[in-house]
Motif scaffolding. Structure first.
Motif, PDB file in Angstrom:
ATOM      1  N   LEU A  63       0.846  -1.184   0.000  1.00 20.40           N
ATOM      2  CA  LEU A  63       0.000   0.000   0.000  1.00 20.40           C
ATOM      3  C   LEU A  63       0.885   1.238   0.000  1.00 20.40           C
ATOM      4  O   LEU A  63       1.758   1.386   0.866  1.00 20.40           O
ATOM      5  N   VAL A  64       0.649   2.131  -0.959  1.00 18.19           N
ATOM      6  CA  VAL A  64       1.440   3.353  -1.082  1.00 18.19           C
ATOM      7  C   VAL A  64       0.541   4.541  -0.773  1.00 18.19           C
ATOM      8  O   VAL A  64      -0.285   4.942  -1.592  1.00 18.19           O
ATOM      9  N   ALA A  65       0.681   5.092   0.429  1.00 20.32           N
ATOM     10  CA  ALA A  65      -0.109   6.252   0.840  1.00 20.32           C
ATOM     11  C   ALA A  65       0.674   7.507   0.472  1.00 20.32           C
ATOM     12  O   ALA A  65       1.542   7.950   1.221  1.00 20.32           O
ATOM     13  N   ASP A  66       0.371   8.047  -0.693  1.00 19.96           N
ATOM     14  CA  ASP A  66       1.140   9.163  -1.254  1.00 19.96           C
ATOM     15  C   ASP A  66       0.279  10.421  -1.249  1.00 19.96           C
ATOM     16  O   ASP A  66      -0.709  10.509  -1.971  1.00 19.96           O
ATOM     17  N   ASP A  67       0.670  11.382  -0.413  1.00 19.88           N
ATOM     18  CA  ASP A  67      -0.122  12.604  -0.309  1.00 19.88           C
ATOM     19  C   ASP A  67       0.760  13.712   0.244  1.00 19.88           C
ATOM     20  O   ASP A  67       1.637  13.463   1.075  1.00 19.88           O
ATOM     21  N   GLN A  68       0.522  14.932  -0.178  1.00 19.08           N
ATOM     22  CA  GLN A  68       1.316  16.067   0.281  1.00 19.08           C
ATOM     23  C   GLN A  68       1.239  16.237   1.798  1.00 19.08           C
ATOM     24  O   GLN A  68       2.190  16.690   2.441  1.00 19.08           O
ATOM     25  N   ALA A  69       0.100  15.860   2.381  1.00 18.46           N
ATOM     26  CA  ALA A  69      -0.063  15.983   3.835  1.00 18.46           C
ATOM     27  C   ALA A  69       0.884  15.070   4.599  1.00 18.46           C
ATOM     28  O   ALA A  69       1.082  15.236   5.806  1.00 18.46           O
ATOM     29  N   LEU A  70       1.465  14.098   3.883  1.00 19.29           N
ATOM     30  CA  LEU A  70       2.364  13.132   4.520  1.00 19.29           C
ATOM     31  C   LEU A  70       3.823  13.395   4.169  1.00 19.29           C
ATOM     32  O   LEU A  70       4.692  12.559   4.436  1.00 19.29           O
ATOM     33  N   ALA A  71       4.098  14.544   3.594  1.00 20.30           N
ATOM     34  CA  ALA A  71       5.466  14.859   3.171  1.00 20.30           C
ATOM     35  C   ALA A  71       6.420  14.844   4.352  1.00 20.30           C
ATOM     36  O   ALA A  71       7.548  14.327   4.266  1.00 20.30           O
ATOM     37  N   ASP A  72       6.009  15.422   5.472  1.00 21.36           N
ATOM     38  CA  ASP A  72       6.784  15.399   6.711  1.00 21.36           C
ATOM     39  C   ASP A  72       6.005  14.609   7.744  1.00 21.36           C
ATOM     40  O   ASP A  72       4.771  14.672   7.796  1.00 21.36           O
ATOM     41  N   TYR A  73       6.734  13.899   8.587  1.00 19.62           N
ATOM     42  CA  TYR A  73       6.050  13.119   9.619  1.00 19.62           C
ATOM     43  C   TYR A  73       5.420  14.030  10.664  1.00 19.62           C
ATOM     44  O   TYR A  73       6.086  14.870  11.266  1.00 19.62           O
ATOM     45  N   THR A  74       4.129  13.871  10.845  1.00 19.68           N
ATOM     46  CA  THR A  74       3.424  14.461  11.985  1.00 19.68           C
ATOM     47  C   THR A  74       2.580  13.354  12.588  1.00 19.68           C
ATOM     48  O   THR A  74       1.997  12.537  11.860  1.00 19.68           O
ATOM     49  N   THR A  75       2.520  13.305  13.898  1.00 23.22           N
ATOM     50  CA  THR A  75       1.802  12.231  14.573  1.00 23.22           C
ATOM     51  C   THR A  75       0.343  12.172  14.142  1.00 23.22           C
ATOM     52  O   THR A  75      -0.198  11.091  13.872  1.00 23.22           O
ATOM     53  N   ASP A  76      -0.302  13.321  14.059  1.00 25.57           N
ATOM     54  CA  ASP A  76      -1.723  13.358  13.716  1.00 25.57           C
ATOM     55  C   ASP A  76      -1.996  12.764  12.342  1.00 25.57           C
ATOM     56  O   ASP A  76      -2.831  11.868  12.186  1.00 25.57           O
ATOM     57  N   ALA A  77      -1.314  13.283  11.325  1.00 28.16           N
ATOM     58  CA  ALA A  77      -1.579  12.863   9.952  1.00 28.16           C
ATOM     59  C   ALA A  77      -1.275  11.383   9.750  1.00 28.16           C
ATOM     60  O   ALA A  77      -2.080  10.636   9.165  1.00 28.16           O
ATOM     61  N   TYR A  78      -0.116  10.953  10.211  1.00 26.90           N
ATOM     62  CA  TYR A  78       0.274   9.553  10.001  1.00 26.90           C
ATOM     63  C   TYR A  78      -0.639   8.599  10.776  1.00 26.90           C
ATOM     64  O   TYR A  78      -0.997   7.529  10.274  1.00 26.90           O
ATOM     65  N   THR A  79      -1.033   8.984  11.982  1.00 28.44           N
ATOM     66  CA  THR A  79      -1.932   8.128  12.757  1.00 28.44           C
ATOM     67  C   THR A  79      -3.281   8.019  12.071  1.00 28.44           C
ATOM     68  O   THR A  79      -3.842   6.918  11.947  1.00 28.44           O
TER      69      THR A  79
END
Length: 321
Positions: A63-79
């Protein structure tokens, strides 16, 4: 009913962390033992080009979760994103690397998914369909075998411990929709080490210096360079300002598990041992024959490190020339 194994990999600026390959390899081994499928996932932005690197380690689905919101690691977005993917896959076992990011993310996922979590595991044993994880406790003073209760189990593996194994499998690649949800944190600046030094937690060889160096780390650096290894330091050396905190090995620093760990001028306090005791081979160099480090060493040399280390460095150079 939860079934299958789900592996969360980690990449940084388009490069996979070594522990990602360890996690997928371990996931394949566990999936085979359970007779289940293995799903691996990677999150980030513009990562389509690197995702294929994971296929050779035996995943059935990627699974490739590719999105600009995931460019940098943040706990909220990745969780938010990864929890959605896990709930859709409904796996019985989730594996992630126990890096700084992995520890943060796995704890949040455990709370979000109401799943049990075994942190910093150094071994995973499968018997009669049950998983037993070995992990350090009480600052590394003991290693405990633990079983995780519940239908969903999260296992965070210590980097540089599990074997990397290539396995030929037909892999299906999917690009699921991404919903980053509400993000309460924002990365405003990154200060990265742009040098070419080896990442301490991923190094096969680590040469560390302690108070015995007196702040003179040149001999440590020269030996590490000759061995193609990384330079580490004890807390006392860091507290004295001789090395950056990013080089600190120990309970309040980084945990390393190299093939070879060379401790130079390090007494061997329990806090330091907690960070390197799972090294495959430990060599200690210290002028004090009663130093506690010798009780953990596979090979001990009693002597002045400023005489011993340069001599070892020269011999290494001769052998490699």
């Amino acid at each position: 009913m939860a079934q299958g194994v789900f592996v969360i990999t980690e990449q940084r600026d388009g490069v996979f962390r070594k522990v990602s390959f360890e996690a997928v390899s371990e996931g394949r081994r566990i999936a085979d033992g359970l007779g289940a499928d293995l799903t691996a996932m990677v999150a980030g932005s513009g990562i389509g080009g690197i995702a294929g690197e994971l296929e050779k380690y035996g995943s059935d689905k990627l699974l490739v979760a590719d999105d600009q919101a995931l460019a940098d690691y943040t706990t909220d977005a990745y969780t938010n994103v990864i929890a959605d993917l896990i709930q859709s896959a409904d796996p019985a076992v989730i594996i992630i690397g126990a890096t700084s990011q992995g520890k943060d993310l796995s704890a949040r996922l455990a709370a979000r998914l109401d799943a049990g979590l075994a942190m910093d595991c150094t071994a995973v044993k499968l018997e009669n369909g049950k998983l037993t994880c070995t992990r350090p406790m009480f600052g590394g003073k003991i290693f405990a075998d633990v079983e995780i209760e519940g239908s969903m189990q999260i296992i965070a593996i210590r980097p540089n411990v599990m074997d990397i194994t290539e396995t030929s499998k037909d892999c299906t690649v999917e690009n699921p929709g991404v919903n980053a949800g509400e993000i309460k944190t924002l990365v405003v600046e990154k200060s990265m080490d742009t040098g070419d030094k080896i990442e301490l937690t991923e190094a096969d060889i680590v040469v560390s210096g302690g108070r015995g160096t007196g702040g003179e780390f040149s001999v440590i650096e020269q030996l590490a360079a000759a061995l193609d290894g990384a330079v580490g330091a004890s807390r006392s050396a860091v507290d004295e300002g001789w090395r950056a905190h990013s080089d600190q090995v120990g309970q309040t620093g980084k945990v390393v598990s190299p093939v070879l760990y060379v401790a130079c001028g390090i007494s061997g306090a329990i806090q330091h041992l907690a960070g390197m005791s799972t090294s495959k081979y430990i060599v200690a160099i210290n002028k004090d024959p009663e130093a506690p480090i010798f009780s953990k060493a596979d090979l001990g040399i009693v002597g002045d490190l400023f005489e011993v280390v340069p001599a070892v460095t020269e011999e290494v150079k001769k052998i490699k020339s």
